[in-house]
Design an enzyme around this catalytic site. Structure first.
Site, PDB file in Angstrom:
ATOM      1  N   GLU A 105      -4.134  13.529  -3.120  1.00  0.00           N
ATOM      2  CA  GLU A 105      -3.523  12.294  -3.630  1.00  0.00           C
ATOM      3  C   GLU A 105      -4.057  11.058  -2.911  1.00  0.00           C
ATOM      4  OE1 GLU A 105      -1.910  14.758  -2.196  1.00  0.00           O
ATOM      5  OE2 GLU A 105      -0.825  15.851  -3.757  1.00  0.00           O
ATOM      6  N   SER A 106      -5.244  11.078  -2.368  1.00  0.00           N
ATOM      7  CA  SER A 106      -5.953   9.962  -1.713  1.00  0.00           C
ATOM      8  C   SER A 106      -6.174  10.234  -0.220  1.00  0.00           C
ATOM      9  CB  SER A 106      -5.334   8.598  -2.017  1.00  0.00           C
ATOM     10  OG  SER A 106      -5.451   8.326  -3.416  1.00  0.00           O
ATOM     11  N   HIS A 111      -7.347   4.410  13.099  1.00  0.00           N
ATOM     12  CA  HIS A 111      -8.313   3.955  14.096  1.00  0.00           C
ATOM     13  C   HIS A 111      -7.489   3.418  15.255  1.00  0.00           C
ATOM     14  CE1 HIS A 111     -11.345   4.429  11.022  1.00  0.00           C
ATOM     15  NE2 HIS A 111     -10.580   3.735  10.210  1.00  0.00           N
TER      16      HIS A 111
END
Lengths: 158, 158
Positions: A105-106, A111
């Site tokens: 779903e993505s 970071h």
């Protein structure tokens, strides 16, 4: 450079959160071809997916790629997502970590800047997943003093 | 599910765009410990990195993971980034592709909805990279009829 590569962590073990019925793989076994619409509808708007931009300040545990991988996986599962792949890099000398969990779903990405106690997390989810359900897991894992949250609806039909 | 995994593409060949001096690995060989500040400064603001949210409409070439991998790599190099890892998944039956290029300077991700001629791209870059230099490469690769661009400065110090 070699050290960097060695520090890279890759895994390809799909989670067992659910079958892929809610994601874009739906219908692969059907003999009837139906043009499925993978955009979502909410609050009268139609769009591709919800993208949360989450800036964590005063955060902890930002230098351990295994901890971060585990935290992002738990966050993905809490949202109802299916994990397809994850990859994390550990940087020297600041100890920062960059990585992503690719979902059916993505994705969720992170970071970290440990020297600033800062992490930038993205939770981008389509389908029936609820990215807001990832947030408590992230807060528990990184214990931020404050969170700056922005929601973007990607692919919004005007 | 097995078919999905087989369709996953992973590569770990760092680009030779430049050494990692501009990224967060700087200084690994030094015996003098200097607290380096990895935040960037621009237009009087200090922040972690520039995050472009790029929605492509009326786009083409959204179903071929190899083409998309290549396009995102070229886009990363054009921005001056160093590629550490890439991973792409090809979904059935709609042909959509999801993937990410992990950079020493953050990431580029893409999710495509070919049935809508739509793709959502994210270009998140820290350090000296210029994510705007990725845009012409994306336009050449996907030939969108229109682009919706949003810039977010992540980790902005107030």
């Amino acid at each position: 450079m070699e050290a960097l590569i060695q520090l890279g962590m890759v895994s390809d073990d799909p989670s067992e959160n659910q079958d892929l019925g809610g994601a874009r793989t739906h219908g692969a076994g059907s003999h009837i071809t139906v043009q499925k619409d993978y955009f979502v509808e909410k609050d009268g708007e139609k769009f591709a997916g919800t993208h949360l931009l989450v800036d964590l300040w005063g955060a902890r545990n930002l230098t351990d790629p295994e901890h971060i991988d585990s935290a992002l996986r738990e966050a993905a599962l809490a949202a109802g997502a299916t994990i397809l792949h994850s990859h994390f890099h550990h940087f020297e000398p600041n100890g920062g970590v960059s990585g992503v969990v690719v979902l059916a779903e993505s994705h969720i990405s992170i970071h970290t800047w440990p020297e600033r106690d800062f992490a930038a997390v993205d939770i981008f989810m389509c389908g029936a997943c609820d990215p807001y359900r990832s947030l408590p897991l992230l807060k528990a894992a990184f214990r931020p003093a404050s969170v700056r949250l922005d929601e973007q609806r990607r692919g919004r039909l005007s």
